[in-house]
Enzyme design. Structure first.
Site, PDB file in Angstrom:
ATOM      1  N   ASP A 158      21.945  55.450  33.581  1.00 44.90           N
ATOM      2  CA  ASP A 158      22.640  54.612  34.554  1.00 44.90           C
ATOM      3  C   ASP A 158      23.989  55.231  34.893  1.00 44.90           C
ATOM      4  O   ASP A 158      24.601  55.895  34.070  1.00 44.90           O
ATOM      5  CB  ASP A 158      22.927  53.213  33.965  1.00 44.90           C
ATOM      6  CG  ASP A 158      21.645  52.521  33.560  1.00 44.90           C
ATOM      7  OD1 ASP A 158      20.653  52.713  34.267  1.00 44.90           O
ATOM      8  OD2 ASP A 158      21.654  51.814  32.537  1.00 44.90           O
TER       9      ASP A 158
ATOM     10  N   ASP B 127      36.650  47.306  34.769  1.00 44.72           N
ATOM     11  CA  ASP B 127      37.102  46.181  35.604  1.00 44.72           C
ATOM     12  C   ASP B 127      36.099  45.892  36.719  1.00 44.72           C
ATOM     13  O   ASP B 127      35.875  44.736  37.089  1.00 44.72           O
ATOM     14  CB  ASP B 127      38.525  46.380  36.168  1.00 44.72           C
ATOM     15  CG  ASP B 127      38.816  47.802  36.584  1.00 44.72           C
ATOM     16  OD1 ASP B 127      37.864  48.610  36.601  1.00 44.72           O
ATOM     17  OD2 ASP B 127      39.970  48.102  36.911  1.00 44.72           O
TER      18      ASP B 127
ATOM     19  N   GLU C  16      40.390  39.858  42.385  1.00 44.33           N
ATOM     20  CA  GLU C  16      41.291  41.010  42.543  1.00 44.33           C
ATOM     21  C   GLU C  16      40.509  42.229  43.013  1.00 44.33           C
ATOM     22  O   GLU C  16      41.042  43.096  43.687  1.00 44.33           O
ATOM     23  CB  GLU C  16      41.996  41.324  41.214  1.00 44.33           C
ATOM     24  CG  GLU C  16      42.793  42.608  41.297  1.00 44.33           C
ATOM     25  CD  GLU C  16      43.821  42.820  40.209  1.00 44.33           C
ATOM     26  OE1 GLU C  16      44.091  41.889  39.440  1.00 44.33           O
ATOM     27  OE2 GLU C  16      44.354  43.938  40.145  1.00 44.33           O
ATOM     28  N   GLU C  17      39.229  42.265  42.675  1.00 44.19           N
ATOM     29  CA  GLU C  17      38.419  43.448  42.974  1.00 44.19           C
ATOM     30  C   GLU C  17      37.847  43.465  44.387  1.00 44.19           C
ATOM     31  O   GLU C  17      37.195  44.425  44.760  1.00 44.19           O
ATOM     32  CB  GLU C  17      37.262  43.558  41.966  1.00 44.19           C
ATOM     33  CG  GLU C  17      37.709  43.698  40.519  1.00 44.19           C
ATOM     34  CD  GLU C  17      38.468  44.996  40.245  1.00 44.19           C
ATOM     35  OE1 GLU C  17      38.189  46.007  40.912  1.00 44.19           O
ATOM     36  OE2 GLU C  17      39.363  44.983  39.388  1.00 44.19           O
TER      37      GLU C  17
ATOM     38  N   ASP D  77      40.726  37.075  38.288  1.00 43.37           N
ATOM     39  CA  ASP D  77      41.013  38.485  37.985  1.00 43.37           C
ATOM     40  C   ASP D  77      40.097  38.816  36.820  1.00 43.37           C
ATOM     41  O   ASP D  77      40.363  38.428  35.678  1.00 43.37           O
ATOM     42  CB  ASP D  77      42.492  38.684  37.610  1.00 43.37           C
ATOM     43  CG  ASP D  77      42.816  40.157  37.451  1.00 43.37           C
ATOM     44  OD1 ASP D  77      41.875  40.975  37.379  1.00 43.37           O
ATOM     45  OD2 ASP D  77      44.014  40.493  37.394  1.00 43.37           O
TER      46      ASP D  77
ATOM     47  N   LEU E 161      39.309  41.413  35.047  1.00 47.49           N
ATOM     48  CA  LEU E 161      39.839  42.161  33.899  1.00 47.49           C
ATOM     49  C   LEU E 161      41.263  42.604  34.218  1.00 47.49           C
ATOM     50  O   LEU E 161      41.472  43.613  34.888  1.00 47.49           O
ATOM     51  CB  LEU E 161      38.946  43.364  33.583  1.00 47.49           C
ATOM     52  CG  LEU E 161      38.851  43.745  32.106  1.00 47.49           C
ATOM     53  CD1 LEU E 161      38.513  42.556  31.219  1.00 47.49           C
ATOM     54  CD2 LEU E 161      37.845  44.844  31.901  1.00 47.49           C
ATOM     55  N   ASP E 162      42.204  41.818  33.756  1.00 52.90           N
ATOM     56  CA  ASP E 162      43.607  42.120  34.038  1.00 52.90           C
ATOM     57  C   ASP E 162      44.201  42.991  32.924  1.00 52.90           C
ATOM     58  O   ASP E 162      43.811  42.877  31.763  1.00 52.90           O
ATOM     59  CB  ASP E 162      44.415  40.828  34.148  1.00 52.90           C
ATOM     60  CG  ASP E 162      45.852  41.108  34.515  1.00 52.90           C
ATOM     61  OD1 ASP E 162      46.088  41.586  35.637  1.00 52.90           O
ATOM     62  OD2 ASP E 162      46.733  40.885  33.663  1.00 52.90           O
TER      63      ASP E 162
ATOM     64  N   GLU F  37      46.379  35.519  39.399  1.00 56.61           N
ATOM     65  CA  GLU F  37      47.124  35.868  38.181  1.00 56.61           C
ATOM     66  C   GLU F  37      48.125  34.762  37.839  1.00 56.61           C
ATOM     67  O   GLU F  37      48.093  34.217  36.737  1.00 56.61           O
ATOM     68  CB  GLU F  37      47.822  37.234  38.348  1.00 56.61           C
ATOM     69  CG  GLU F  37      46.812  38.372  38.407  1.00 56.61           C
ATOM     70  CD  GLU F  37      47.390  39.753  38.694  1.00 56.61           C
ATOM     71  OE1 GLU F  37      46.737  40.735  38.314  1.00 56.61           O
ATOM     72  OE2 GLU F  37      48.461  39.878  39.313  1.00 56.61           O
TER      73      GLU F  37
HETATM   74  P1  AHM Z   1      46.694  44.879  37.096  1.00 59.42           P
HETATM   75  O1  AHM Z   1      46.138  43.690  37.810  1.00 59.42           O
HETATM   76  O2  AHM Z   1      46.619  46.143  37.899  1.00 59.42           O
HETATM   77  O3  AHM Z   1      46.099  45.044  35.712  1.00 59.42           O
HETATM   78  O4  AHM Z   1      48.270  44.609  36.945  1.00 59.42           O
HETATM   79  C1  AHM Z   1      48.689  43.435  36.312  1.00 59.42           C
HETATM   80  C2  AHM Z   1      49.410  43.800  35.059  1.00 59.42           C
HETATM   81  C3  AHM Z   1      49.748  42.645  34.154  1.00 59.42           C
HETATM   82  O5  AHM Z   1      48.701  42.383  33.244  1.00 59.42           O
HETATM   83  C4  AHM Z   1      50.959  43.149  33.434  1.00 59.42           C
HETATM   84  O6  AHM Z   1      51.760  42.111  32.930  1.00 59.42           O
HETATM   85  C5  AHM Z   1      51.650  43.944  34.483  1.00 59.42           C
HETATM   86  O7  AHM Z   1      50.666  44.326  35.433  1.00 59.42           O
HETATM   87  C6  AHM Z   1      52.261  45.181  33.943  1.00 59.42           C
HETATM   88  O8  AHM Z   1      52.847  45.885  34.978  1.00 59.42           O
HETATM   89  P2  AHM Z   1      53.857  47.089  34.680  1.00 59.42           P
HETATM   90  O9  AHM Z   1      53.040  48.199  34.117  1.00 59.42           O
HETATM   91  O10 AHM Z   1      54.445  47.404  36.026  1.00 59.42           O
HETATM   92  O11 AHM Z   1      54.885  46.571  33.711  1.00 59.42           O
HETATM   93 MG    MG Z   2      45.349  41.934  37.541  1.00 59.34          MG
END
Ligand code: AHM
Ligand code: MG
Length: 340
Positions: free
Chosen positions: A82, A88, A111-112, A130, A132-133, A289
């Site tokens: 695969d 994410d 978010e995606e 979101d 996978l944040d 978020e």
């Molecule tokens: P993402 O959605 O691209 O993962 O960004 C969100 C994340 C948060 O989880 C985190 O608190 C923040 O961005 C960290 O940003 P930075 O690296 O600018 O401090």
């Molecule tokens: Mg995020």
């Protein structure tokens, strides 16, 4: 109207503790609480179960993340032939699939995805997620999370999805939560009757109530902010950081919003992502978020603002709208705002 847990009496908190002892399985907890929902048709209960199920699948993928590199990097094929997918993207597929199959959600904002996804069904709910944040932490074995907000659709079911169904204010949420893929995996959520946390037991494949009626301490001594960006913060933010140092507060910044929020929820603290030179409106996204965490914070007795205004009152103009974000212990958020 502000839904605040602060008005909830100590007696009702205590009765909720008695009704739901630590160790109650998530399914039982959801079922027992169904009558609390304004629209107690069972759909929201099923939706929460769908989220829990998808999170278990994502949890499995997250735990395998290191092995995936061994078996083949992104862009190559795994041993089964695969195509490997970024975690994410995979999480987005897992949640979308679970929610589409469930049928309770008519539209999904992620978010995606650039625009919202119409799931073409009669579902009464809209979800912003979101999947996978904290994506920069995926490859380095540091905690990451899923964040979700659930809304009732406003237009009649069966008619085309409209802007009023999608661009809802945070104060319209009917439920919100997060999954933290940390040293343990936890699901923390609210349906507007306080916040409860469940820990995943992987050998049984079930979440169990581990943190009933969570309350964030009114004060704390932890501040979480990317201090490396100090030079691009406005003077009030820099002054507040100096205040934290003068008070000998601890600086803790995972760089995964869910992990930083969760720690502060348990121990007391403040998380700040202010406007910066690069992101003059803040970096974090309101719909999938900030709104969920703001709702959870308020339900736990804390607060969430832009540094000035309440997050849950912000009018939505765009799916991917950004905002400055101050969230955590009530007195700390208030103190930070007083520097403006
Ligand atoms: P993402 O959605 O691209 O993962 O960004 C969100 C994340 C948060 O989880 C985190 O608190 C923040 O961005 C960290 O940003 P930075 O690296 O600018 O401090
Ligand atoms: Mg995020």
């Amino acid at each position: 109207m502000q839904r605040s847990f602060n008005n909830t009496s100590a007696a009702s908190i205590e009765s909720s503790r008695i009704a739901h002892p630590i160790g109650t399985a998530l399914d039982r907890f959801i079922k027992n609480n169904q009558a609390q929902f304004q629209y107690a048709s069972g759909e929201l209960s099923q939706l929460l179960r769908d989220i829990a199920l998808a999170s278990k699948v994502v949890n499995r993928e997250v735990n395998k993340a290191g092995l995936i590199d061994i078996m083949g990097a992104v862009g190559s094929q795994n041993m089964a032939g695969d195509e490997q997918q970024k975690l994410d993207v995979l999480a987005n597929i897992r949640f979308t699939r679970a929610l589409a199959k469930g049928g309770e959600v008519c539209a999904l904002v992620s978010e995606e995805s650039e625009s919202f996804v119409d799931l073409n069904n009669e579902g009464q709910y809209m979800i912003a997620i979101d999947p996978l944040d904290g994506s920069s932490n995926i490859d380095v074995n540091v905690s990451i999370g899923t964040i979700f907000s659930i809304y009732r659709r406003k237009s009649p079911a069966g008619t085309p999805i409209q802007q009023i169904d999608i661009l809802q204010k945070g104060s319209d949420q009917v439920a919100a939560g997060y999954v933290l893929y940390g040293s343990s995996t936890m699901l923390v959520y609210t349906t507007g009757h306080g916040v409860n946390g469940f820990t995943y037991e992987p050998t049984l494949g079930e979440y169990f109530l581990s943190h009933p009626t969570m309350r964030i301490p009114e004060d704390g001594r932890i501040y979480s902010i990317n201090e490396g960006l100090t030079n691009s913060f406005a003077a009030p933010v820099r002054d507040y950081i100096q205040f934290c140092k003068d008070e000998n507060y601890s600086a803790r910044y995972v760089g995964s919003l869910v992990a930083d929020f969760h720690r502060n929820l348990l121990k007391g603290g403040i998380y700040i992502y202010p406007a910066t030179a690069k992101d003059p409106n803040g970096k974090l996204r309101l719909m999938y978020e900030c709104n969920a965490l703001a709702y959870l914070a308020e339900q736990a007795g804390g607060s969430a603002t832009t540094g000035k205004d309440r997050i849950l009152d912000i009018e939505l103009k765009d799916l991917h709208q950004r905002t400055a974000f101050y969230v955590g212990s009530r007195n700390m958020v208030e103190k930070a705002a007083s520097f403006s």
